[in-house]
Write an enzyme that holds these catalytic residues in place. Sequence first.
Site, short mmCIF file in Angstrom:
data_model
loop_
_atom_site.label_atom_id
_atom_site.label_comp_id
_atom_site.label_asym_id
_atom_site.label_seq_id
_atom_site.Cartn_x
_atom_site.Cartn_y
_atom_site.Cartn_z
N GLU A 79 0.82 -1.21 0.00
CA GLU A 79 0.00 0.00 0.00
C GLU A 79 0.86 1.26 0.00
O GLU A 79 0.55 2.23 -0.70
CB GLU A 79 -0.94 0.00 1.22
CG GLU A 79 -2.15 -0.90 1.08
CD GLU A 79 -3.16 -0.38 0.06
OE1 GLU A 79 -3.04 0.78 -0.38
OE2 GLU A 79 -4.07 -1.14 -0.30
N GLU A 92 2.28 1.66 -3.51
CA GLU A 92 1.27 2.07 -4.48
C GLU A 92 0.87 3.52 -4.30
O GLU A 92 0.68 4.24 -5.29
CB GLU A 92 0.03 1.17 -4.36
CG GLU A 92 0.25 -0.26 -4.85
CD GLU A 92 -0.98 -1.13 -4.71
OE1 GLU A 92 -0.96 -2.28 -5.16
OE2 GLU A 92 -1.99 -0.64 -4.12
N GLU A 93 0.72 3.97 -3.04
CA GLU A 93 0.23 5.32 -2.80
C GLU A 93 1.31 6.37 -2.94
O GLU A 93 1.04 7.49 -3.40
CB GLU A 93 -0.40 5.41 -1.41
CG GLU A 93 -1.71 4.67 -1.28
CD GLU A 93 -2.49 5.07 -0.04
OE1 GLU A 93 -2.02 5.98 0.69
OE2 GLU A 93 -3.55 4.47 0.20
#
Length: 280
Positions: A164, A167-168
């Site tokens: 996460e 990805e962010e």
Amino acid sequence: MSSRSVQEQIAPENEVLQSGLLSAVDDLYGGVMVDMKEHMDATVFVPLLRASLSYWREQGKRGIWIQLPIRLVHLAEPAVKEGFRFHHAEPDYLMLVCWISETTDSLPANASHSVGIGAFVMNSKREVLVVQEKGDKFKGTGVWKFPTGVVDEGEDICKAAVREVKEETGVDTEFVEVLAFRQSHRSFFCKSNLFFVCMLQPHSSHIQKQISELEAAQWMPFEEYAAQPFVRDHKLFNYIAKICLAKSEKGYSGFSTVSTTTSSGKTTYLYVNNQDLKQL
């Protein structure tokens, strides 16, 4: 098409018709699982289902599961009329279930929880990685928060946190510990939710924000993050900030991963307090 290929296509269904019962296998809990693979019309399915239910009752079976692939979803309505109920659905099938024993229904309910993570990432300058979201309840509020996300099916918490963040924000990290977790209820799709606060060690600093979901991402002094009115006034966020501060300053001990295996031989992770464990 040759007569041989035609026979190969219709043989499985003919075998079911000849037996007068649906094809099923016993489960480990006194029930059976029906896996519908071949095409079947409702006019054929209903008599077979009724005969099968009668046979399974005589055998003392309890829970009857029918897994319907999407192409056979037309059989859901007649199954419901015969006493089945919807249990859960996946992209490629619908699961129906019926309790036929006179004993108390002990069939397990559908999955009750979703799992989410929040990532506490602090660099050597005591700056934390924070983001502003485009959607959700934080849209347009100007609140800076830790990267968060949902754990995918079959994904470990420690790996989900690393994914996460990448990805962010584009930042590479390594999982360190679970610092805390929270259980809440009536969340996504009215299910309960487990949310794990994870500490990660950054291995890069350059930020490349996820354009589709984020307004902004940056490194921010921890004190500035904690001083935001929303973090100060919101009990959950304030407590999480205090836990993260305790970890960075006072040696707060969370739960790190130990690779283990289950009784069936699957690799899994046990989250343990290694600091106290080493003293034993």
